[in-house]
Write a protein that holds these residues in place. Sequence first.
Motif, PDB file in Angstrom:
ATOM      1  N   VAL A  43      -7.281  -2.528   3.152  1.00  0.00           N
ATOM      2  CA  VAL A  43      -8.078  -1.672   2.266  1.00  0.00           C
ATOM      3  C   VAL A  43      -7.185  -0.624   1.604  1.00  0.00           C
ATOM      4  O   VAL A  43      -7.294  -0.367   0.398  1.00  0.00           O
ATOM      5  CB  VAL A  43      -9.222  -0.997   3.045  1.00  0.00           C
ATOM      6  N   VAL A  44      -6.299  -0.011   2.383  1.00  0.00           N
ATOM      7  CA  VAL A  44      -5.371   0.982   1.830  1.00  0.00           C
ATOM      8  C   VAL A  44      -4.551   0.374   0.694  1.00  0.00           C
ATOM      9  O   VAL A  44      -4.270   1.039  -0.320  1.00  0.00           O
ATOM     10  CB  VAL A  44      -4.439   1.529   2.937  1.00  0.00           C
ATOM     11  N   ALA A  45      -4.178  -0.891   0.859  1.00  0.00           N
ATOM     12  CA  ALA A  45      -3.363  -1.572  -0.150  1.00  0.00           C
ATOM     13  C   ALA A  45      -4.180  -2.138  -1.308  1.00  0.00           C
ATOM     14  O   ALA A  45      -3.608  -2.717  -2.235  1.00  0.00           O
ATOM     15  CB  ALA A  45      -2.569  -2.701   0.513  1.00  0.00           C
ATOM     16  N   GLY A  46      -5.509  -1.977  -1.261  1.00  0.00           N
ATOM     17  CA  GLY A  46      -6.344  -2.484  -2.343  1.00  0.00           C
ATOM     18  C   GLY A  46      -6.471  -4.002  -2.352  1.00  0.00           C
ATOM     19  O   GLY A  46      -6.662  -4.610  -3.413  1.00  0.00           O
ATOM     20  N   GLY A  66       0.801  -1.214   0.000  1.00  0.00           N
ATOM     21  CA  GLY A  66       0.000   0.000   0.000  1.00  0.00           C
ATOM     22  C   GLY A  66       0.837   1.268   0.000  1.00  0.00           C
ATOM     23  O   GLY A  66       2.040   1.247   0.309  1.00  0.00           O
ATOM     24  N   ASP A  67       0.213   2.375  -0.357  1.00  0.00           N
ATOM     25  CA  ASP A  67       0.889   3.680  -0.386  1.00  0.00           C
ATOM     26  C   ASP A  67       1.193   4.139   1.036  1.00  0.00           C
ATOM     27  O   ASP A  67       0.304   4.182   1.895  1.00  0.00           O
ATOM     28  CB  ASP A  67      -0.004   4.704  -1.100  1.00  0.00           C
ATOM     29  N   GLU A  68       2.443   4.517   1.288  1.00  0.00           N
ATOM     30  CA  GLU A  68       2.888   4.879   2.645  1.00  0.00           C
ATOM     31  C   GLU A  68       2.184   6.132   3.169  1.00  0.00           C
ATOM     32  O   GLU A  68       1.783   6.187   4.334  1.00  0.00           O
ATOM     33  CB  GLU A  68       4.402   5.098   2.658  1.00  0.00           C
ATOM     34  N   ASN A  69       2.028   7.144   2.318  1.00  0.00           N
ATOM     35  CA  ASN A  69       1.409   8.390   2.772  1.00  0.00           C
ATOM     36  C   ASN A  69      -0.068   8.199   3.082  1.00  0.00           C
ATOM     37  O   ASN A  69      -0.582   8.725   4.074  1.00  0.00           O
ATOM     38  CB  ASN A  69       1.591   9.485   1.717  1.00  0.00           C
ATOM     39  N   ALA A  70      -0.759   7.439   2.242  1.00  0.00           N
ATOM     40  CA  ALA A  70      -2.170   7.156   2.514  1.00  0.00           C
ATOM     41  C   ALA A  70      -2.310   6.372   3.809  1.00  0.00           C
ATOM     42  O   ALA A  70      -3.180   6.658   4.643  1.00  0.00           O
ATOM     43  CB  ALA A  70      -2.788   6.374   1.354  1.00  0.00           C
ATOM     44  N   GLY A 124      -6.389  14.263  -2.449  1.00  0.00           N
ATOM     45  CA  GLY A 124      -4.992  14.099  -2.848  1.00  0.00           C
ATOM     46  C   GLY A 124      -4.328  12.834  -2.364  1.00  0.00           C
ATOM     47  O   GLY A 124      -3.191  12.547  -2.757  1.00  0.00           O
ATOM     48  N   LEU A 125      -4.991  12.058  -1.501  1.00  0.00           N
ATOM     49  CA  LEU A 125      -4.406  10.803  -1.061  1.00  0.00           C
ATOM     50  C   LEU A 125      -4.470   9.772  -2.187  1.00  0.00           C
ATOM     51  O   LEU A 125      -5.357   9.822  -3.036  1.00  0.00           O
ATOM     52  CB  LEU A 125      -5.148  10.264   0.165  1.00  0.00           C
ATOM     53  N   ALA A 126      -3.528   8.837  -2.161  1.00  0.00           N
ATOM     54  CA  ALA A 126      -3.510   7.772  -3.159  1.00  0.00           C
ATOM     55  C   ALA A 126      -4.517   6.694  -2.777  1.00  0.00           C
ATOM     56  O   ALA A 126      -4.181   5.525  -2.570  1.00  0.00           O
ATOM     57  CB  ALA A 126      -2.107   7.183  -3.268  1.00  0.00           C
ATOM     58  N   LEU A 127      -5.770   7.133  -2.660  1.00  0.00           N
ATOM     59  CA  LEU A 127      -6.873   6.243  -2.327  1.00  0.00           C
ATOM     60  C   LEU A 127      -8.046   6.572  -3.242  1.00  0.00           C
ATOM     61  O   LEU A 127      -8.387   7.751  -3.408  1.00  0.00           O
ATOM     62  CB  LEU A 127      -7.320   6.427  -0.868  1.00  0.00           C
ATOM     63  N   ALA A 128      -8.644   5.551  -3.802  1.00  0.00           N
ATOM     64  CA  ALA A 128      -9.850   5.773  -4.590  1.00  0.00           C
ATOM     65  C   ALA A 128     -10.959   6.256  -3.670  1.00  0.00           C
ATOM     66  O   ALA A 128     -11.004   5.882  -2.491  1.00  0.00           O
ATOM     67  CB  ALA A 128     -10.269   4.472  -5.282  1.00  0.00           C
ATOM     68  N   PRO A 129     -11.871   7.120  -4.173  1.00  0.00           N
ATOM     69  CA  PRO A 129     -12.985   7.576  -3.339  1.00  0.00           C
ATOM     70  C   PRO A 129     -13.751   6.427  -2.700  1.00  0.00           C
ATOM     71  O   PRO A 129     -14.179   6.517  -1.547  1.00  0.00           O
ATOM     72  CB  PRO A 129     -13.855   8.365  -4.321  1.00  0.00           C
ATOM     73  N   LEU A 139      -0.290   6.427   6.331  1.00  0.00           N
ATOM     74  CA  LEU A 139       0.027   7.323   7.439  1.00  0.00           C
ATOM     75  C   LEU A 139      -1.189   8.169   7.818  1.00  0.00           C
ATOM     76  O   LEU A 139      -1.490   8.340   9.011  1.00  0.00           O
ATOM     77  CB  LEU A 139       1.202   8.229   7.058  1.00  0.00           C
ATOM     78  N   HIS A 140      -1.907   8.685   6.836  1.00  0.00           N
ATOM     79  CA  HIS A 140      -3.093   9.497   7.123  1.00  0.00           C
ATOM     80  C   HIS A 140      -4.182   8.673   7.821  1.00  0.00           C
ATOM     81  O   HIS A 140      -4.787   9.130   8.798  1.00  0.00           O
ATOM     82  CB  HIS A 140      -3.653  10.094   5.822  1.00  0.00           C
ATOM     83  N   VAL A 141      -4.423   7.465   7.325  1.00  0.00           N
ATOM     84  CA  VAL A 141      -5.471   6.631   7.926  1.00  0.00           C
ATOM     85  C   VAL A 141      -5.027   6.170   9.316  1.00  0.00           C
ATOM     86  O   VAL A 141      -5.842   6.109  10.249  1.00  0.00           O
ATOM     87  CB  VAL A 141      -5.803   5.438   7.021  1.00  0.00           C
ATOM     88  N   ALA A 142      -3.747   5.865   9.471  1.00  0.00           N
ATOM     89  CA  ALA A 142      -3.230   5.456  10.785  1.00  0.00           C
ATOM     90  C   ALA A 142      -3.336   6.592  11.788  1.00  0.00           C
ATOM     91  O   ALA A 142      -3.671   6.376  12.966  1.00  0.00           O
ATOM     92  CB  ALA A 142      -1.780   4.991  10.651  1.00  0.00           C
TER      93      ALA A 142
END
Length: 305
Positions: free
Chosen positions: A205-208, A72-76, A140-145, A78-81
């Motif tokens: 989920v973050v990692a798809g 998964g995207d590290e920045n996404a 702007g997060l690397a997460l689909a809506p 981090l935000h969810v964590a």
Amino acid sequence: MTPPATPSAFAARLAADAGSIVAFLDAELARDDGIRRHWPAPLRSAMRHGVLNGGKRLRPFLLMETARLLGGDENAALHVAAALECVHCYSLIHDDLPAMDDDALRRGQPTVHVAFDEATAILAGDALLTLAFELICRPGLALAPAAQVTLVTLLSEASGAAGMVGGQSLDLAAETGRLNETDVARMQAMKTGALLRFACEAGAVVAGAGPAERRRFVAFGERIGLAFQLADDLLDVTADSAVVGKATGKDAERRKATFVALNGIDHARRRCAELIDEAAAELAEFGASADILKEAAAFIARRDR
């Protein structure tokens, strides 16, 4: 071949992720731009006191490590964590209030209602809860809506009446001592286990991840959640408050129904070890790549605070 994770490797990863979470939340709570310029200063200070007061940051670590394992995207992540840690810290602020657990010490520091006042503590918790959902939905997060909606839904369920809040309600009822083992397990799965389960599933989920992988991490999270509460109940019986950083012996004082009270210390320790073995088995297919998470599960069982 990836070498097995050692306790020291796990400890280093836990400390590094905790540092990332603290730095992120410190910056977020210090920001004074846009709408945040309207945050009242005492409220901001109370929020910072409730979040930046130490702690292992185990829940965000589990989320970040699960996302990392699955690519998964590290920045996404981090935000969810960080959102998860806001929810956890809000719950601690409210749990410590006189109307709840009535604690004056948290992580070795005065609780928020002691350092400030009860009304400010309630509002600080409320503000952290709502900040959590802002962080998950940030553009702007690397997460689909769709993934953001899924994460908001999962966190709402884990932290609400069917999860952590409902578990706290049952925990207060447990002070009557009239709960059986099934009731206690349900209460613990809701109060403590729900956020730990969310941490693991949210990382997937973050990692798809697909449904099968998500189910594995849900099962892993459920087992470590139960083990965490068992370890917590054991600490209340066996640990010194100066070491733990909060009052101990309160369950027995209030005659609260816990797994330890119902079955004894030895049985609780055996069940805790069984749960950790079951959790590790859920990640067997990932081989050595999941060793950090397996060591995290073992740490939950042996922690001393």
